[in-house]
Structures are given as structure tokens and as C-alpha cells.
Design a protein around this motif. Structure first.
Motif: not given
Length: 612
Positions: A344-368
Motif C-alpha cells: 500500500g505504500t509507494s514503491p522504493i524501486i519500480a520496474d528497474a531493468t539493468f545488467a552489470v558486467s565484470p569491471g563496471e564501476k557504477i555510482a548509485l546516486v539520488g536524494p537521501n
């Protein structure tokens, strides 16, 4: 005009000197960044400047009636069971000279007692309530107990309280801790528009680059000033150290050469004097060489007396990460991933699609509070998706920093913790902790008595011993000083495995990461490139939005890419923060009306974008 002058300042605690012979001044309108290793005395220096701590030697000269707003690190403010906010005169310290005196009006955070149920409105006063809104605290929070606020909300509250009395000198100690990138950028905008003088202790290099006109480095109990922002300081420091190294090397070569020559002439003279006996000719030759030997000795003594400054022997902080042995094309992948904590609450994550390969360096950013830690916990297997698919390769080894911090035993020493979690011997654990800059004494102290930065280093030490294919890092640079951050950046950039890091450190992102995942309101948008390129897209989106608005009479011509819409939204929110910061310092009624009108127009654009 000089607002404040430190003359021969020194201070000791329990007989241990923290600062010695500090001479520095703060000019009106300057933006001074204070940097240095953890424990070097930065916070103590700021407390001396504000009058909260009395130095054991020297004089602090301040302009008459100087109003100071002071915000210490949030960790020094006891929100639970008694936040400590006070406004009033600073404690009087040593007598001062040249018509200057201790500040008569200092707004500080620290030193009082406030019950846990005090609200932001109680603390700032109804007459300054508008400051709360301008610092991003919504009205629903004004009547909430301070202890119920998040770290970022508390940080904004402390800033609002400090600025409410329109200080001439604003002193901030680690102001960006607990702030997300949006809040930090809003703070940058506020500081740039602040009409007074600002003194900031921070490890946030991107922030220091953006706002500072001068850098003070606190190290080895001394303070040295450098003109320019952080990047200018780094270059000046590089040139200075190279020059010192050249001069010292040249001096060392001259001393060694003269010492060899003096020693050889001394030996020749002693032998010649013995062999001469009563031979007048040989005795005259021996005396001649004696005069030459004494002249050389005198020259050597003079060189030793004029010894140049030796380049600082800085022990490097070294972090080495081991590579996992499993070879794969995909580390993890997700399709239509969704998660919420309660039905009943808003989703924290909704319909996310992605893939991560070896060697990738990913920054996850967003508001607190947007869900960055939640996403990391999903990857670590601590949470289960509500919908969609999340596959983490079962053959890989994943290291999780936050999990490691949670599993550390605060009653055991740092060395015991590393040995316990890695299976290594105590000497091996202590050697690694030494590489990370943890002193021999700190290595054997109970972990609970170490600073947050030292505990983070212990957790990093535990991660370096095992071979990992994926590292999950949640705010790894929090509480680390610049030297440790640079070591972490170097190690992660060289790490051949994949890295997913939730961070607000923009300098770190530019040094390490090749892509940015921006999470907000449940939506994940993926940008290739560094943070600087991400910001460039934000600006490009802002310009494209304005051009479309002119062509279509107020509504963008098309939705564009999801990332572009998000860039436009970020640009509008940044503009709102800037206007709000200006409203706090404008006295002219006409200018205030113009800014309020511009604020309403920008807010209308943002609402129209969200509605469309």
C-alpha cells in the motif's frame, strides 16, 4: 579588511600539543576551506576561532561586534536525549589588542541542553520560521521532534539556526556530512550567494573546489594557507613539494661531498703532521692543508646550520583489493525489479531493468531516502524483490562494506576484528592496518573507542583479504580524510571486478566510476560517463527545456529521453534552491518581490513537468 587574526596560537590536551605557533588571518568576504588528516586539529582550530575553546598560548583578534554563526559536526550535537542549540555570547577568552575583542554575538550549536521533544520551530523561533522552508525543511517537519529528523534534515536545521541571525562570519565543520548531492549543491549555491565570510572544514573536494577562494592545510600542528580552490591547492602543493625535494636533495649532496672532503683532508693532515717530524718544509705543507681543512669544516658547519626544510615524510595509505577467480560475462541482472517495504505504500524501486558486467564501476546516486541502500541490500541478498526478477551470479564472491561494519565487534580491538573476519594472524592484520594509516596504539584499542573513519578503515581492511568479483559499498568515503579517500579511489579504479557504490562524493565518482545510476521516486535512470558528464547533461536538458518552452508557449515539445526529463527536473530544483537561498539575505522589498515571483514561476514549471 581583516575580520579575524590568529597570532601564535597553540593548544594542548593532557600535555599533548595539538596546535603550535599558528599564525593566520581571515579577510572579509573570503571563502576559506580547512583541510587536513583526521585528528590533525581542524575542529579544535574552528572552536578557537569561534571562542568555544580557549587556546593555551597566543591571541585571537576579532573585529568588534563580529557576529559568528557556528555549526559543529552533527556527531557533536546530542539530538537524542538533548540536542544542544544555543544562541548568545561566546565565552570570553584571552585579552585582545588593536581594538579587537571576542565576538559579542555568536550563534552556535553545542553547549546547552534541549529536551528530546523540542521541534525545529522551537529551536529557531517563529520570527525565523521562513528560514526552515528556505533550507528545504517542509512544514510537516516544523512541529516534529528533532530526534525524529533524518541526518540530512538535521544538517539543514543546524544551518538554518546558524544563519538565522545573519552572521558576518559563518563557520561550518563538516557541513556536507549526511547530505545528499542535491542538498550539497544547494549549500554551494547558498555559500556563493552569502554576503558574509565563510570558514569551512571539509573532506569534500568537489565542494571545496566549487566554493573556496583559499585553503588552510592543518598538519603537524601547523597551519599553512594557499590561495585558490582545492585544485589550485593541490597544484601549489605539488610544486612546493617538488621544489622542497630539489632543494633538500641539492643541500644533502653538498653536505655529503663536503663531509667526504673534510674527512679526507683531516686524515691527510693528521698523517702529514706525524710524518713531518722536525722537517720545516713538511710542517709548513701540513699547516697549509690544516687551514684548508678548517675552511672546509667551517663551510660544512654553515651548511648544516642553514638546513632547508625537509620534504614531509608522509606514510602512504595503501589499499590493495584481491581479484576474484571466477570468470563470467554477467555479475547480476534485473528485469522489471520492484520493491516496497509495506503493502500500500509507494514503491522504493519500480520496474528497474539493468545488467552489470565484470569491471563496471557504477555510482548509485539520488536524494537521501530514495532507496540507494535498499538496492544495495537487494544485491547483497538481505532483501527479496516484491516483483520482477533479480539474478545474482551464484558463482561469484561479493563483498559488502555495510554488512562488514555491522559485523564488527566493538569490544574487540581493530587487529582482533581483522584477524577474526579474515583468518589472518594478528601480525598480518596489524601490518595491513598500518598500511591504512591506523596507528599502532589504535590497532590494539577496543573498536568502540575508535572514530567512525577508523572503523570504516577496519571494515575496508577486512574486505581486502578475500578475493571478490563484486564489491557493494554504501557511502565508503564517509568520515574518511582525503588521504584515505585517495587510496580507496586508487584501489577501486585498479580493481578488475565490478563495483556498485552508493555515494554522495562527486570527486570520488569522477575518479572511479564509468556510469551513474540515478534513483529517485522509485525510478532508476542510467547515465554513461562520469559525474561531470552527468551534470553536463543536466545543464543541456535545462537549456533544451527553456528553448522548447519559448517555442511552445510554456510546455516542452516532447518528453525526450527519461534521463533528459530527470535532468530538467534536477535543474529546476537547483534553481529553486538558489532562489530560496537568496531570499534569506535580501532586504530590498522590490528585489524580494522579484525573487518570490521567479520562485513561483519556476515552481509552476516543475509542477507542470511532473504532471506531464
Amino acid at each position: 579588511m581583516v575580520l579575524l587574526w590568529l597570532r601564535n596560537i597553540g593548544i594542548s590536551f593532557q600535555g599533548i600539543p595539538v596546535l603550535e605557533d599558528v599564525d593566520a588571518f581571515v579577510s572579509q568576504g573570503s571563502r576559506v576551506g580547512v583541510i587536513g588528516p583526521n585528528g590533525s586539529g581542524k575542529s579544535t582550530l574552528l572552536k578557537i576561532i569561534t571562542g568555544c575553546v580557549k587556546p593555551t598560548q597566543g591571541v585571537v583578534e576579532r573585529a568588534k561586534t563580529l557576529r559568528i554563526g557556528y555549526v559543529p559536526p552533527q556527531e557533536d550535537v546530542m539530538f537524542q536525549g538533548g540536542p544542544t542549540l544555543e544562541s548568545g555570547p561566546a565565552p570570553q577568552d584571552e585579552p585582545t589588542t588593536l581594538g579587537r575583542q571576542a565576538p559579542q554575538d555568536v550563534t552556535t550549536v553545542g553547549g546547552g541542553t534541549v529536551s528530546p521533544d523540542r521541534t525545529p520551530l522551537d529551536l529557531i523561533g517563529p520570527e525565523h520560521s521562513g528560514m526552515l522552508g528556505r533550507f528545504g525543511l517542509s512544514r510537516r517537519l516544523w512541529d516534529q521532534p528533532v530526534s525524529a529528523l533524518s541526518g540530512g534534515e538535521r544538517a539543514r536545521l543546524l544551518l538554518a539556526v546558524a544563519i538565522a541571525n545573519t552572521p558576518e562570519l559563518l563557520v561550518l565543520d563538516e557541513p556536507t556530512n549526511h547530505m545528499d548531492i542535491g542538498a550539497v549543491e544547494a549549500l554551494e549555491t547558498l555559500i556563493k550567494g552569502f554576503p558574509g565570510t565563510v570558514l569551512i572544514a571539509s573532506h569534500d573536494r568537489y565542494f571545496l573546489d566549487s566554493v573556496c577562494s583559499e585553503i588552510w592545510r592543518v598538519e603537524n600542528r601547523r597551519v599553512k594557507a594557499y590561495k585558490g580552490n582545492y585544485s589550485a591547492y593541490v597544484e601549489a602543493r605539488r610544486v612546493e613539494e617538488a621544489s622542497l625535494a630539489r632543494e633538500y636533495s641539492k643541500w644533502r649532496t653538498s653536505v655529503d661531498r663536503l663531509a667526504v672532503e673534510v674527512r679526507a683532508r683531516q686524515q691527510w693532515y693528521d698523517k702529514a703532521h706525524r710524518d713531518a717530524g722536525k722537517n720545516d718544509y713538511l710542517r709548513r705543507r701540513a699547516k697549509k692543508h690544516a687551514r684548508q681543512f678548517k675552511a672546509k669544516q667551517k663551510k660544512l658547519d654553515k651548511l648544516l646550520e642553514d638546513r632547508p626544510e625537509k620534504p614531509p615524510a608522509v606514510k602512504p595509505v595503501t589499499i590493495k583489493l584481491q581479484e576474484g577467480s571466477y570468470r563470467t560475462k554477467t555479475i547480476l541482472r534485473a528485469r522489471d525489479l520492484s520493491f516496497r517495504y509495506e503493502t500500500g505504500t509507494s514503491p522504493i524501486i519500480a520496474d528497474a531493468t539493468f545488467a552489470v558486467s565484470p569491471g563496471e564501476k557504477i555510482a548509485l546516486v539520488g536524494p537521501n531516502g530514495c532507496g540507494k541502500t535498499t538496492m544495495i541490500r537487494l544485491f547483497a541478498g538481505e532483501l527479496i524483490p516484491e516483483a520482477g526478477g533479480l539474478w545474482v551470479n551464484p558463482n561469484i564472491q561479493a563483498g559488502y562494506l555495510a554488512q562488514m561494519l555491522d559485523h564488527l565487534d566493538l569490544s574487540r580491538s581493530a587487529a582482533d576484528n581483522v584477524s577474526l573476519h579474515t583468518g589472518r594472524t594478528i601480525p598480518e592484520a596489524r601490518r595491513l592496518l598500518g598500511y591504512l594509516g591506523i596507528s599502532k596504539q589504535a590497532q590494539i584499542m577496543p573498536l568502540g573507542k575508535l572514530s567512525a573513519g577508523q572503523r570504516t578503515k577496519v571494515a575496508l581492511a577486512c574486505l581486502t583479504f578475500a578475493p571478490f568479483d563484486l564489491l557493494l559499498l554504501d557511502e565508503p568515503t564517509n568520515h574518511l580524510d582525503v588521504t584515505a579517500r585517495e587510496a580507496a579511489e586508487e584501489a577501486l579504479a585498479a580493481f578488475p571486478g565490478a563495483v556498485i557504490v552508493a555515494t554522495h562524493d562527486r570527486f570520488f565518482i569522477d575518479k572511479v566510476c564509468g556510469s551513474i545510476w540515478h534513483l529517485e521516486k522509485g525510478k532508476l535512470h542510467i547515465y554513461e560517463g562520469s559525474y561531470a558528464e552527468f551534470r553536463a547533461r543536466v545543464e543541456a536538458g535545462k537549456q533544451r527545456y527553456c528553448a522548447d518552452e519559448e517555442d511552445t508557449g510554456g510546455t516542452p515539445a516532447g518528453p525526450g529521453l527519461p534521463g533528459d526529463r530527470k535532468a530538467v527536473e534536477l535543474a529546476l530544483r537547483t534553481k529553486l534552491a538558489y532562489i530560496a537561498s537568496r531570499l534569506g539575505f535580501v532586504d530590498d522589498e522590490a528585489e524580494k518581490l522579484r525573487l518570490e515571483s521567479e520562485y513561483e514561476e519556476t515552481l509552476a514549471k516543475l509542477r507542470r513537468l511532473e504532471r506531464d
